[in-house]
Design an enzyme around this catalytic site. Sequence first.
Site, PDB file in Angstrom:
ATOM      1  N   ALA A 189      -4.604   8.671   0.377  1.00 34.23           N
ATOM      2  CA  ALA A 189      -4.302   7.285   0.021  1.00 34.23           C
ATOM      3  C   ALA A 189      -2.797   7.081   0.093  1.00 34.23           C
ATOM      4  CB  ALA A 189      -4.801   6.983  -1.391  1.00 34.23           C
ATOM      5  N   VAL A 211       1.922   8.977  -1.396  1.00 33.18           N
ATOM      6  CA  VAL A 211       0.742   9.439  -0.656  1.00 33.18           C
ATOM      7  C   VAL A 211      -0.011  10.351  -1.614  1.00 33.18           C
ATOM      8  CG1 VAL A 211      -0.134  10.757   1.302  1.00 33.18           C
ATOM      9  CG2 VAL A 211       1.877   9.301   1.589  1.00 33.18           C
ATOM     10  N   GLU A 212      -1.284  10.045  -1.841  1.00 36.22           N
ATOM     11  CA  GLU A 212      -1.986  10.698  -2.946  1.00 36.22           C
ATOM     12  C   GLU A 212      -3.237  11.452  -2.513  1.00 36.22           C
ATOM     13  OE1 GLU A 212      -3.586   8.101  -6.021  1.00 36.22           O
ATOM     14  OE2 GLU A 212      -3.413   9.689  -7.503  1.00 36.22           O
ATOM     15  N   ASP A 213      -3.386  12.629  -3.118  1.00 31.75           N
ATOM     16  CA  ASP A 213      -4.638  13.392  -3.099  1.00 31.75           C
ATOM     17  C   ASP A 213      -5.324  13.025  -4.407  1.00 31.75           C
ATOM     18  OD1 ASP A 213      -6.665  15.249  -2.971  1.00 31.75           O
ATOM     19  OD2 ASP A 213      -5.344  17.002  -3.003  1.00 31.75           O
ATOM     20  N   ARG A 252      -5.256   6.736  -8.923  1.00 33.73           N
ATOM     21  CA  ARG A 252      -4.320   6.708 -10.025  1.00 33.73           C
ATOM     22  C   ARG A 252      -3.346   7.828  -9.839  1.00 33.73           C
ATOM     23  NH1 ARG A 252      -6.818   9.188 -15.445  1.00 33.73           N
ATOM     24  NH2 ARG A 252      -4.619   9.214 -15.875  1.00 33.73           N
TER      25      ARG A 252
END
Length: 285
Positions: A118, A218-220, A51
């Site tokens: 992600a 681009v996710e942490d 999310r």
Amino acid sequence: MWSSVRSFLLSLVVARSVVAELSFIATARQGNTVVKISDSDFVPTVPRRHRNHGPPSNTTVSTNTTMSRRSDPVSYSGNWCGASQHSTSADQITNIFGYFTVPDLTLRKGIAAPQFAAAWLGIDGASCRKSLLQAGVTTVVNSNGGQSASAWWEWYPEASYTIKGLPVKPGEWVSVNVTASSTTAGKIIITNVNQGYSMSINITNGPALCRTDAEWVVEDFYDADGQVAFASFSDIWFEETVATTVRKNKLTLKNATMVALKNDTGVVTCMSERYDDTNFVAWAV
Ligand SMILES: *[C@@H]1O[C@H](CO)[C@@H](O)[C@H](O)[C@H]1NC(C)=O
Ligand SMILES: *[C@@H]1O[C@H](CO)[C@@H](O)[C@H](O)[C@H]1NC(C)=O
Ligand SMILES: *[C@@H]1O[C@H](CO)[C@@H](O)[C@H](O)[C@H]1NC(C)=O
Ligand SMILES: *[C@@H]1O[C@H](CO)[C@@H](O)[C@H](O)[C@H]1NC(C)=O
Ligand SMILES: *[C@@H]1O[C@H](CO)[C@@H](O)[C@H](O)[C@H]1NC(C)=O
Ligand SMILES: *[C@@H]1O[C@H](CO)[C@@H](O)[C@H](O)[C@H]1NC(C)=O
């Protein structure tokens, strides 16, 4: 390029699932051929792992990076980098599209494995925080450097579904096409371009969207234990990025907000920069 047609998968099977509160119907294709999938191709993940935690700050800094990249102002987020576009409630976003590569990870020094990143795109989640329709891929790298990647979709705040029927590998190109035909009905098409596989998912009862944000990310991300350890990675390009509105306006990267990730200890771990109006790159710092 559209390799190995798998003849043992040529029968038509469509999976219907009612899990949690979402109903969806899915179809898989290789090239133009519908291939078999089953309910087990979709595995709900609880708690929610993917999310977007709201809008970036409005602080801007000037980036100064390598020659082929433009120098744009960027904003910071605590958990993602990428690009964000907005529209108004009078001209809502109906579609977002883009190609990107499955994150190809290396271990970031000084933090524990496993480490993750992600890549995804979706509608809402930035200024509209109550819901988010998104799809993408997550890669994990273990302490020995081995990686595994998976594709998933999620209509936040409902659970995320891992799409086991769509294998992905680090470095492969995927395209994601998310349509919100109304605030509560949507369609996701996620394609592994290298392998020629495509999964299409129609959802009919999603939690209401605002349809005012579009983002390429681009996710942490967060899991049950908090924010995951963020891996290092080579350039992740997002290409042919475009969002479309009800009035058929095209939102590209022109005037998009470019977002860098500054983690809770104040370290910038990912930056992004436009190459042109429909292509940008994110890279680990
Ligand atoms: C999804 O919806 C679209 C448009 O309503 C339709 O053309 C398509 O066949 C549907 N796909 C599935 C898998 O139901
Ligand atoms: C941007 O930040 C400034 C200073 O922190 C603040 O005064 C302003 O209200 C913010 N604007 C928005 C749109 O958040
Ligand atoms: C960008 O970086 C280069 C090389 O470090 C430097 O020469 C140049 O002055 C910088 N430009 C800006 C606008 O800061
Ligand atoms: C995305 O999907 C929609 C609905 O299925 C379709 O009309 C549109 O052409 C697709 N966009 C791209 C770029 O493939
Ligand atoms: C981008 O933003 C600037 C300043 O807000 C505005 O003047 C310009 O018209 C915008 N361009 C587009 C293509 O929206
Ligand atoms: C932020 O990134 C740095 C550099 O990788 C790392 O040492 C630190 O643990 C990170 N902090 C958080 C809260 O993730």
